[in-house]
Design an enzyme around this catalytic site. Structure first.
Site, PDB file in Angstrom:
ATOM      1  CG  MET A 700      -2.090  -0.992   1.095  1.00 19.50           C
ATOM      2  SD  MET A 700      -3.204  -0.896   2.481  1.00 19.50           S
ATOM      3  CE  MET A 700      -2.484  -2.084   3.582  1.00 19.50           C
ATOM      4  N   GLY A 706       3.913   8.631  -8.781  1.00 12.51           N
ATOM      5  CA  GLY A 706       4.366   8.708 -10.164  1.00 12.51           C
ATOM      6  C   GLY A 706       5.164   7.509 -10.605  1.00 12.51           C
ATOM      7  CG  ASP A 813       4.921  14.270 -20.410  1.00 15.23           C
ATOM      8  OD1 ASP A 813       5.713  15.033 -20.994  1.00 15.23           O
ATOM      9  OD2 ASP A 813       5.293  13.414 -19.584  1.00 15.23           O
TER      10      ASP A 813
END
Length: 960
Positions: A700, A706, A813
């Site tokens: 977790m 990211g 992006d």
């Protein structure tokens, strides 16, 4: 030996002859020296040569050469025009000393690079110096003040950096100063306010900053000023109102703040003023009505408030009024309808209310009206197209009511009509036989009745037609609808349409048919397979019967097929198992029987795509092999008891595990799992256990937000997992956005299969694609069809995000490392939408949906969409050059196309005579369009894909 002596004698005689020639002709000698130092790959200077023999006294050979201008008796060179000669390399300055009488020097539109030669500043008689559209770099050299006779200095579109040359202000005869389109930085010198004769000043498109000097207001002779597309601090100096002769003023895209000074109204000769895309606030000065010559006023994309000044009724020459995307309110003054020259009215994305002026269009030749996304009420002005030239009428997302005036059918020049999201009622009065050029009609989300006009087939250029969400529209699909030669999209969902589908004939362009939630019946004829361009078919919630046509599986680009909630029978055609383009199939709640065809795509749809068909079996539903015989045999009671006992034990273990996880989770909140089509219905605990961790608590808490890892889910499916942090307050809006991303399905997008989250973070689960990314493979040698396939795949995926998702999804992006290949080496866009998701998470954009998500150009995200297109252009260049040009948009923008094309052909080992050169040229042209400096000059992805569609079928479809 005798041969050697002869050759030596010839050389000596030739050298002596040339010396005699050049003794009387230093100009030709200097120009031949210049020619020897520059790059002339296209032989533009072939006629620059000296014939053998003696030179008659005083004759200058150069006077007959291209680009060389001499005086009347051909004794002095007074002009040198090398414009568009396709020359390159560094320009040597040492050859210019002889041209002391030179008046005009034009080096424009070549590829000269390096430092600009300072020796040119010794040519004191120069009146015009044009070095525009080259690639000169470095600081602009000193010494410019020596050119006291200079009238024109044009250095537009180079790569100069550093400060603007202050010395230019000493040139008191200068009338034209153009230093735009480079990389100049720092402030505009206050000395630029001291020019005595200047008429034209252009400094736009640099990196200038600081405040705009108020001294520019002293430029009493300037008629044209462009200083926008920089990043200044502060506002517009009120002193600019002293520029008494100015006719054209452009300070757009310049980061300006504050209010618009009322002193600008003193510019009574001003014809055009562009202040759009800034941060201007306050009201528009009513004194602007003093500018009687004004024809173009663009204040859009600011934060202006208040009403449109009533005094604008006095601007009788006004043809363009653009106030879109502000915070303006109030009603539209009736006086605007009296303006005789008004052609374009853009006031969309504001808070205007009331009715449009009754006489709008009666007194002028309106061409384009966009008042969308406001709070207008009432009806469309009856004479809005009486000028006979209206080609775009955009009124969507308002509160207009009433029936459409029959006069709207007289707008024969209309190309685009958008009336969606209003409360229009009554029958649709359009006579399509009058609309020879109309291509786009959207009447959705209204209250129209009376059915679709039966003459729709006469609108021969119609591409998009949408009448969805008109619950009482009724009627039938007109018989010849599919025969429209350019028709691509037909949307008529939730319209209470009855009858059957007309035969699909001559439907080569048709890409989308959306007729869900109607009362259509009958069968789907096999002729639908003639519509080879179809990508999306939605016929859900109707009363169709019969079998699913096998021909649907032959459609090469079909991505979405929803036939749910009908009465289809029979089996799912086996060919669907091989349909590689299909990303969504839904046949739920029909009377389908048999087994689900084998094939990865169909298995990944999830059971929700097949439920409600009791006779259907196979993965992902229950196995077609039955266990009824076993349960009914001798001893079945004992077997049932054993099974029940096992189930009980498993439930107890599961409950215990959940209790432990809940206890250890603490304040982080309960984990939840959200699955999209393509992911089986796992629980959150299944996902958490799948990470490479021996401890559930570690699972977790991945290393950082990211990060990406690989996980194997309980059924053996391998997924890529990306972690993102969020806060409980932003969880709802982020969940909504993730749902949008999960619904975006296209064969060139990586699929978001689902996400697992608690109150603090989320794990995003994507398809795991095994073959790496474009960045890793960019330097691998690939043939031309392979490169075309990659470019086309990226273009299709990005076009889907921009144009097929509503509202549009920006990638945010786009780069080569975010282009990932599947097992067939098909490119997929990864990371799309995650920039926006991150901004939602960190609070850099509001957590509420803005009313400004609509608008004719999706205005709230248009800048980001333009950046996507720019990134696509850079990726094309990277692919074309095998990785040699990376992030090269800025550096090659001013490089001549011919030179760039030559380099790329070399990169691809393509000769000048190769038939592939035309295709390379086409793809290069698309890239150059996409990296244009001005974002609004870049094509949309829809247009970009159309440009690329000109590639040969072999190039577009070749396998890797």
């Amino acid at each position: 030996m005798e041969i050697f002596h002869c050759l030596y004698l010839i050389f000596v005689i030739s050298s002596m002859s040339l010396s005699l020639v050049f003794a009387n002709d230093p100009y030709s000698e200097a120009l031949l020296g210049l020619k020897s130092q520059v790059i002339d790959d296209f032989n533009s200077l072939d006629d620059w040569f000296v014939p053998s023999g003696e030179n008659p006294l005083g004759k200058i050979y150069a006077c007959s050469w291209s680009g060389v201008i001499c005086n009347k008796n051909n004794s002095i060179v007074v002009g040198l025009n090398l414009s568009t000669k396709l020359l390159a390399g560094e320009l040597p300055g040492k050859y210019f000393w002889v041209f002391h009488d030179l008046v005009d020097l034009n080096l424009s539109q070549n590829s000269f690079s390096g430092q600009f030669p300072v020796e040119i500043f010794n040519l004191s008689n120069l009146r015009s110096l044009d070095i525009s559209r080259n690639n000169f770099s470095g600081h602009f050299p000193g010494g410019l003040q020596s050119l006291q006779n200079l009238v024109v200095l044009d250095a537009f579109s180079n790569s100069f950096s550093g400060p603007l040359p202050v010395e230019a202000s000493h040139l008191q005869n200068l009338k034209v100063l153009n230093l735009a389109g480079s990389y100049f930085s720092g402030p505009i010198p206050f000395q630029y306010g001291s020019f005595q004769s200047l008429e034209f000043i252009h400094l736009a498109g640099n990196f200038l900053n600081g405040e705009i000097p108020p001294e520019l207001g002293n430029l009493k002779t300037v008629t044209h000023m462009e200083i926008g597309y920089n990043s200044y601090q502060g506002g517009i100096p009120w002193q600019l109102g002293n520029m008494s002769e100015i006719q054209y003023l452009d300070i757009a895209g310049a980061n300006l703040s504050g209010s618009i000074p009322k002193e600008l109204s003193n510019l009574t000769k001003l014809e055009s003023i562009f202040l759009f895309r800034n941060h201007l606030t306050g009201k528009i000065p009513g004194e602007f009505s003093n500018m009687k010559a004004l024809s173009s006023l663009d204040l859009s994309d600011n934060q202006l408030s208040g009403p449109i000044p009533e005094s604008f009724a006095e601007l009788k020459n006004l043809s363009l009024l653009s106030l879109m995307y502000n915070q303006m309110s109030g009603t539209v003054p009736d006086g605007l309808a009296q303006l005789p020259a008004l052609e374009i009215l853009f006031i969309w994305n504001n808070f205007f209310s009331g009715s449009l002026p009754e006489n709008l269009g009666r007194n002028s030749k309106l061409r384009w009206v966009d008042v969308s996304t406001n709070n207008f009420v009432g009806s469309i002005p009856p004479d809005i197209c009486s000028g006979g030239v209206l080609f775009k009428l955009i009124l969507f997302s308002n509160n207009f009511t009433g029936s459409l005036s029959p006069s709207l059918s007289n707008c024969s020049t209309l190309v685009r009509l958008r009336l969606e999201d209003n409360s229009f009622s009554g029958e649709i009065p359009l006579k399509f036989s009058h609309f020879a050029d109309i291509s786009y009609i959207d009447l959705s989300r209204n209250k129209f009745t009376g059915g679709i006009p039966t003459d729709i087939y006469q609108a021969s250029k119609l591409q998009y037609f949408n009448v969805s969400d008109n619950p009482e529209l009724g009627g039938m699909i007109p018989p010849k609808t599919w025969s429209l030669p350019l028709l691509q999209n037909v949307s008529a969902s939730a319209c209470n349409i009855t009858g059957t589908l007309p035969p699909f004939k001559s439907c080569e362009s048709l890409t989308a048919v959306e007729l869900q939630m109607n009362n259509l019946s009958g069968t789907i004829t096999g002729s639908i397979s003639d519509c080879q361009a179809l990508k999306r078919i939605n016929l859900a919630n109707n009363k169709f019967t019969g079998s699913i046509p096998e021909g649907l599986a032959n459609l090469p680009d079909l991505g979405v097929l929803d036939l749910s909630h009908n009465n289809f029978s029979g089996s799912i055609p086996r060919k669907f198992g091989n349909c590689s383009s299909l990303v969504l199939l839904n046949v739920s709640f029909n009377d389908i029987s048999g087994s689900i065809p084998s094939g990865k795509a169909l298995k990944m749809m999830g059971s929700s795509a097949y439920v409600g068909n009791p006779k259907l079996c196979g993965v992902p539903l229950q196995s077609c092999a039955t266990s009824i015989a076993i349960l009914g045999s001798k001893g079945s009671g004992k077997l049932i008891l054993v099974l029940l006992l096992c189930v009980g034990v498993l439930m107890f273990i599961a409950a215990a595990l959940l209790g432990i996880l809940w206890f250890r989770r603490g304040s982080k909140g309960q984990w939840k799992m959200v699955s999209f089509l393509g992911l089986p219905r796992f629980k959150a605990t299944d996902v958490l256990k799948s990470f490479n961790s021996t401890d559930a608590e570690e699972a977790m808490q991945p290393p950082q937000s990211g990060s990406i890892c690989k996980a194997v889910l309980p059924t053996g499916i391998t997924v890529s997992v990306k972690t993102i942090k969020w806060g409980a307050k932003r969880m709802k809006v982020m969940e909504e956005f993730l749902t949008r991303l999960g619904s975006a399905r296209h064969k060139n997008l990586i699929r978001l299969l689902g996400f697992c989250h608690n109150n603090h973070q989320a794990y995003l689960l994507y398809d795991y694609l095994p073959n790496g990314n474009l960045s890793e493979k960019i330097r691998m040698k690939k043939d031309w069809p392979t490169k075309c396939r990659i470019v086309m795949g990226i273009a299709r995926g990005l076009c889907f995000l921009h144009h097929d998702c509503n509202p549009a999804i920006l990638h945010g992006d786009l780069k080569s490392s975010n282009i990932i290949f599947d097992e067939n080496m098909e490119p997929h866009l990864a990371e799309f939408g995650l920039t926006h998701l991150t901004q939602l998470a960190n609070g850099s954009i509001p957590a509420t949906n803005s009313r400004r998500e609509s608008g004719e150009f999706n205005n709230t995200i248009k800048e980001e969409l333009y950046m996507d297109i720019y990134g696509f252009g850079e990726i094309i260049l990277e692919i074309l050059t095998n990785g040699r040009l990376t992030n090269a948009g800025t550096s090659i923008r001013n490089k001549p196309r011919e030179s760039l094309l030559r380099e790329i052909c070399n990169d691809n080992e393509v000769g000048s005579s190769s038939s592939l050169q035309e295709e390379i040229k086409l793809v290069l042209d698309v890239a150059l369009l996409c990296i244009r400096t001005t974002p609004s000059d870049r094509p949309s992805m829809n247009d970009t894909l159309k440009f690329l569609s000109r590639l040969s079928p072999l190039s577009k479809t070749a396998e890797l």
